[in-house]
Design a protein around this motif. Structure first.
Motif, PDB file in Angstrom:
ATOM      1  N   VAL A 112      -1.536  -3.037-105.279  1.00  0.00           N
ATOM      2  CA  VAL A 112      -1.141  -4.434-105.133  1.00  0.00           C
ATOM      3  C   VAL A 112       0.348  -4.621-105.417  1.00  0.00           C
ATOM      4  CG1 VAL A 112      -1.434  -6.769-106.080  1.00  0.00           C
ATOM      5  CG2 VAL A 112      -3.433  -5.378-105.524  1.00  0.00           C
ATOM      6  N   PRO A 113       0.911  -3.982-106.462  1.00  0.00           N
ATOM      7  CA  PRO A 113       2.356  -4.144-106.694  1.00  0.00           C
ATOM      8  C   PRO A 113       3.206  -3.746-105.487  1.00  0.00           C
ATOM      9  CG  PRO A 113       1.319  -3.182-108.613  1.00  0.00           C
ATOM     10  CD  PRO A 113       0.283  -3.184-107.532  1.00  0.00           C
ATOM     11  N   ALA A 114       2.797  -2.691-104.770  1.00  0.00           N
ATOM     12  CA  ALA A 114       3.556  -2.259-103.598  1.00  0.00           C
ATOM     13  C   ALA A 114       3.440  -3.283-102.467  1.00  0.00           C
ATOM     14  CB  ALA A 114       3.065  -0.895-103.126  1.00  0.00           C
ATOM     15  N   ILE A 115       2.246  -3.857-102.298  1.00  0.00           N
ATOM     16  CA  ILE A 115       2.051  -4.892-101.275  1.00  0.00           C
ATOM     17  C   ILE A 115       2.928  -6.094-101.582  1.00  0.00           C
ATOM     18  CG2 ILE A 115       0.376  -6.568-100.374  1.00  0.00           C
ATOM     19  CD1 ILE A 115      -1.773  -4.426-100.682  1.00  0.00           C
ATOM     20  N   ARG A 116       2.911  -6.517-102.832  1.00  0.00           N
ATOM     21  CA  ARG A 116       3.700  -7.685-103.226  1.00  0.00           C
ATOM     22  C   ARG A 116       5.196  -7.409-103.069  1.00  0.00           C
ATOM     23  NH1 ARG A 116       2.008 -11.901-106.060  1.00  0.00           N
ATOM     24  NH2 ARG A 116       3.969 -11.863-107.236  1.00  0.00           N
ATOM     25  N   GLU A 170      -5.326 -17.272 -94.431  1.00  0.00           N
ATOM     26  CA  GLU A 170      -6.662 -16.771 -94.060  1.00  0.00           C
ATOM     27  C   GLU A 170      -6.557 -15.696 -92.989  1.00  0.00           C
ATOM     28  OE1 GLU A 170      -9.578 -20.621 -94.882  1.00  0.00           O
ATOM     29  OE2 GLU A 170      -8.965 -20.136 -92.837  1.00  0.00           O
ATOM     30  N   ARG A 171      -5.709 -15.908 -92.006  1.00  0.00           N
ATOM     31  CA  ARG A 171      -5.565 -14.936 -90.928  1.00  0.00           C
ATOM     32  C   ARG A 171      -4.972 -13.628 -91.443  1.00  0.00           C
ATOM     33  NH1 ARG A 171      -3.401 -18.070 -87.967  1.00  0.00           N
ATOM     34  NH2 ARG A 171      -1.184 -17.638 -88.231  1.00  0.00           N
ATOM     35  N   VAL A 172      -3.971 -13.713 -92.311  1.00  0.00           N
ATOM     36  CA  VAL A 172      -3.387 -12.500 -92.884  1.00  0.00           C
ATOM     37  C   VAL A 172      -4.436 -11.725 -93.675  1.00  0.00           C
ATOM     38  CG1 VAL A 172      -1.696 -11.613 -94.536  1.00  0.00           C
ATOM     39  CG2 VAL A 172      -1.027 -13.419 -92.935  1.00  0.00           C
ATOM     40  N   MET A 173      -5.215 -12.414 -94.482  1.00  0.00           N
ATOM     41  CA  MET A 173      -6.246 -11.745 -95.286  1.00  0.00           C
ATOM     42  C   MET A 173      -7.316 -11.125 -94.396  1.00  0.00           C
ATOM     43  SD  MET A 173      -5.295 -11.945 -98.403  1.00  0.00           S
ATOM     44  CE  MET A 173      -3.550 -12.090 -97.988  1.00  0.00           C
ATOM     45  N   ALA A 174      -7.739 -11.849 -93.364  1.00  0.00           N
ATOM     46  CA  ALA A 174      -8.780 -11.336 -92.474  1.00  0.00           C
ATOM     47  C   ALA A 174      -8.342 -10.042 -91.811  1.00  0.00           C
ATOM     48  CB  ALA A 174      -9.126 -12.385 -91.422  1.00  0.00           C
ATOM     49  N   ARG A 175      -7.069  -9.949 -91.448  1.00  0.00           N
ATOM     50  CA  ARG A 175      -6.568  -8.745 -90.799  1.00  0.00           C
ATOM     51  C   ARG A 175      -6.247  -7.651 -91.806  1.00  0.00           C
ATOM     52  NH1 ARG A 175      -2.703 -11.951 -86.397  1.00  0.00           N
ATOM     53  NH2 ARG A 175      -4.424 -12.495 -84.976  1.00  0.00           N
ATOM     54  N   LEU A 176      -5.653  -8.033 -92.921  1.00  0.00           N
ATOM     55  CA  LEU A 176      -5.279  -7.044 -93.929  1.00  0.00           C
ATOM     56  C   LEU A 176      -6.506  -6.279 -94.425  1.00  0.00           C
ATOM     57  CD1 LEU A 176      -2.909  -5.959 -95.662  1.00  0.00           C
ATOM     58  CD2 LEU A 176      -3.430  -7.768 -97.324  1.00  0.00           C
ATOM     59  N   PHE A 177      -7.635  -7.002 -94.570  1.00  0.00           N
ATOM     60  CA  PHE A 177      -8.853  -6.384 -95.105  1.00  0.00           C
ATOM     61  C   PHE A 177      -9.942  -6.203 -94.060  1.00  0.00           C
ATOM     62  CE2 PHE A 177      -6.767  -8.513 -98.693  1.00  0.00           C
ATOM     63  CZ  PHE A 177      -6.641  -7.438 -99.572  1.00  0.00           C
ATOM     64  N   ALA A 178      -9.644  -6.466 -92.775  1.00  0.00           N
ATOM     65  CA  ALA A 178     -10.618  -6.326 -91.688  1.00  0.00           C
ATOM     66  C   ALA A 178     -11.950  -6.974 -92.059  1.00  0.00           C
ATOM     67  CB  ALA A 178     -10.810  -4.849 -91.329  1.00  0.00           C
ATOM     68  N   LEU A 228       3.473  -5.261 -93.955  1.00  0.00           N
ATOM     69  CA  LEU A 228       2.207  -4.874 -94.582  1.00  0.00           C
ATOM     70  C   LEU A 228       1.362  -3.920 -93.731  1.00  0.00           C
ATOM     71  CD1 LEU A 228       1.042  -8.284 -96.127  1.00  0.00           C
ATOM     72  CD2 LEU A 228       2.507  -6.506 -97.115  1.00  0.00           C
ATOM     73  N   THR A 229       1.905  -3.367 -92.654  1.00  0.00           N
ATOM     74  CA  THR A 229       1.087  -2.504 -91.791  1.00  0.00           C
ATOM     75  C   THR A 229       0.558  -1.270 -92.527  1.00  0.00           C
ATOM     76  OG1 THR A 229       3.157  -1.508 -90.985  1.00  0.00           O
ATOM     77  CG2 THR A 229       2.144  -3.203 -89.609  1.00  0.00           C
ATOM     78  N   THR A 230       1.295  -0.786 -93.524  1.00  0.00           N
ATOM     79  CA  THR A 230       0.841   0.391 -94.291  1.00  0.00           C
ATOM     80  C   THR A 230      -0.537   0.163 -94.896  1.00  0.00           C
ATOM     81  OG1 THR A 230       3.122   1.009 -94.817  1.00  0.00           O
ATOM     82  CG2 THR A 230       1.380   1.894 -96.253  1.00  0.00           C
ATOM     83  N   TRP A 231      -0.830  -1.080 -95.268  1.00  0.00           N
ATOM     84  CA  TRP A 231      -2.084  -1.389 -95.961  1.00  0.00           C
ATOM     85  C   TRP A 231      -3.066  -2.172 -95.087  1.00  0.00           C
ATOM     86  CZ3 TRP A 231       2.839  -2.469 -97.759  1.00  0.00           C
ATOM     87  CH2 TRP A 231       3.328  -1.621 -98.762  1.00  0.00           C
ATOM     88  N   CYS A 232      -2.702  -2.480 -93.864  1.00  0.00           N
ATOM     89  CA  CYS A 232      -3.499  -3.388 -93.041  1.00  0.00           C
ATOM     90  C   CYS A 232      -4.646  -2.664 -92.343  1.00  0.00           C
ATOM     91  CB  CYS A 232      -2.617  -4.076 -91.999  1.00  0.00           C
ATOM     92  SG  CYS A 232      -3.511  -5.279 -90.991  1.00  0.00           S
ATOM     93  N   ALA A 233      -5.878  -2.996 -92.730  1.00  0.00           N
ATOM     94  CA  ALA A 233      -7.059  -2.359 -92.137  1.00  0.00           C
ATOM     95  C   ALA A 233      -7.227  -2.771 -90.678  1.00  0.00           C
ATOM     96  CB  ALA A 233      -8.305  -2.731 -92.938  1.00  0.00           C
TER      97      ALA A 233
END
Length: 346
Positions: free
Chosen positions: A8-12, A152-160, A212-217
C-alpha cells in the motif's frame, strides 16, 4: 472481497507523486501539498455542485455563487428564490434546497463555521456520506474515505472486482478505505478522483499514463475497460405533457412558482400540465393557443416529451422579461420557452 496488496505505501507514493505533477487546476482547489487548508465553504459548495454535474459545467456556477455569496453566512441570508434562480441550469434542484438548509444550519447553529469532523458534517441537513467525507478530508485533513464514481471505477479495475454495481458499492468502498492513511488525506482523495476523471476513464482508459498499472489486476488481465461490471438498466419510462408559453402586450412571459416539494420544487417554470402517460391538456387561461412543436428532456427516472403551445393574454402569473426568464428557468423549461419564442418570431 479481493485482497489488499501488501505494498500500500508504494501505491500511495506512486499516486501522490503523479498527482503532484498532474493535478487538475480547479477554481475551488488548493494546489497539491499546500500548507494552508482550503476554505470549507468552497470545498462544500463545489462538492454539492459536482454531484451529477461535470466540472466544466459546474465551474461558472461556482464562480457566480462565490462572487455573489462569498461566505456560508452570505448564502444563508439569501432569498430562496434568488438561490434557485442562480442554480437554474445545474439540474437536480433538490441540491439547491439542501444547499440553503445546510448553509442556514451552519450560520445559525455553528456561528458560520463548518464542523471540522466527518461526523459533525454528516449531522448537517442535506449532507450525505460522500460530501461529509470530502469536506472532512480536503478541508480539515481528516483521514476520510472519499468515494465517488471515479474512485469506484479505479477500485473496480485496480482489484478486478467481479461483483456488478450497484451491488459492489460496499465492497468498492471498503477497498478504497483500505488505502486511506493519515498522510495527505485531502490530496489522496483528489488524486484518486483526478485519476478516474483523466486517466482511468469509463471508456478508452489511458493505461499507459497510469501510475498504478504495476498493481492493477484489471490491467494485468488485459481487460481494464470491462470493469466496473454493471447490471443491465431497466428501460427509462416515458412521460408527456404540455408547456404553455404565454406572453402579454409588453412581450413578457408568464411564469409560475412550482411547489416547494416535488420535481423542480421551488423553481420558476412555465405553466404546464401534469407529466404522465395521459396528461391533462386544459390550458391555464383562455387564449388563441397555437402549436409550436415539441421538446425532449431526460430526467434521472423518466424521459419527457413536452408539447409546446403559445398564446397571448393576461392572468395571475409571474410576468417576466424574456431574457430574465431564459436565465432563470431550469433547462427543460428553457428549451420549451425557446421553442415557443421561435414560433412567435416565425
Amino acid at each position: 472481497m479481493p485482497s489488499v496488496p501488501a505494498d500500500v505505501p508504494a501505491i500511495r507514493s506512486a499516486l501522490l507523486g503523479w498527482y503532484d505533477v498532474h493535478a487538475r487546476t480547479l477554481v475551488w482547489r488548493a494546489p497539491p501539498g499546500s500548507r494552508g487548508r482550503p476554505d470549507p465553504y468552497r470545498v462544500w459548495l463545489s462538492e454539492v455542485m459536482l454531484q451529477q454535474t461535470t466540472t466544466p459545467h459546474a465551474t461558472p456556477y461556482f464562480l457566480k455563487f462565490t462572487e455573489r455569496w462569498p461566505t456560508v453566512s452570505d448564502l444563508a441570508a439569501a432569498e430562496d428564490a434568488d438561490v434557485m434562480a442562480a442554480w437554474a441550469g445545474l439540474g437536480y434542484y433538490a441540491r439547491a434546497r439542501n444547499l440553503l438548509a445546510c448553509a442556514r444550519a451552519v450560520a445559525g447553529g455553528h456561528g458560520g463555521v463548518f464542523p471540522d469532523t466527518e461526523a459533525g458534517l454528516l449531522a448537517l441537513p442535506g449532507v450525505g456520506a460522500y460530501t461529509a467525507a470530502a469536506v472532512a478530508g480536503i478541508a480539515f485533513g481528516e483521514a476520510a474515505n472519499v468515494v465517488d464514481g471515479n474512485v469506484e471505477r479505479v477500485m473496480a479495475r485496480l482489484f478486478a472486482v467481479e461483483t456488478p454495481v450497484p451491488t459492489a458499492r460496499p465492497e468498492l468502498r471498503a477497498l478504497a478505505g483500505s488505502l486511506v492513511r493519515d498522510e495527505r488525506p485531502g490530496d489522496w482523495a483528489q488524486a484518486l478522483m483526478d485519476l478516474g476523471a483523466t486517466v482511468c476513464r469509463p471508456k478508452s482508459p489511458l493505461c499507459g499514463d497510469c501510475p498504478l498499472t504495476t498493481w492493477c489486476a484489471g490491467y494485468a488481465g488485459g481487460q481494464p475497460e470491462r470493469y466496473p461490471l454493471k447490471l443491465k438498466k431497466a428501460e427509462r419510462p416515458r412521460r408527456s405533457g404540455v408547456a404553455w408559453v404565454l406572453r402579454d402586450e409588453q412581450g413578457r412571459v408568464a411564469l409560475v412558482r412550482r411547489p416547494d416539494k416535488g420535481l423542480l420544487g421551488g423553481m420558476l417554470g412555465l405553466p404546464t400540465s401534469d407529466w404522465s402517460a395521459a396528461p391533462d391538456t386544459i390550458p391555464p387561461v383562455d387564449a388563441d393557443w397555437r402549436e409550436a412543436g415539441f421538446v425532449e428532456h431526460v430526467f434521472t427516472h423518466f424521459s419527457l416529451t413536452l408539447d409546446v403551445r403559445t398564446g397571448e393574454g393576461t392572468g395571475d402569473f409571474v410576468w417576466t422579461p424574456v431574457e430574465q426568464a431564459l436565465g432563470a428557468l431550469p433547462t427543460v423549461f428553457r428549451k420549451a420557452l425557446e421553442r415557443g419564442l421561435g414560433a412567435f418570431s416565425g
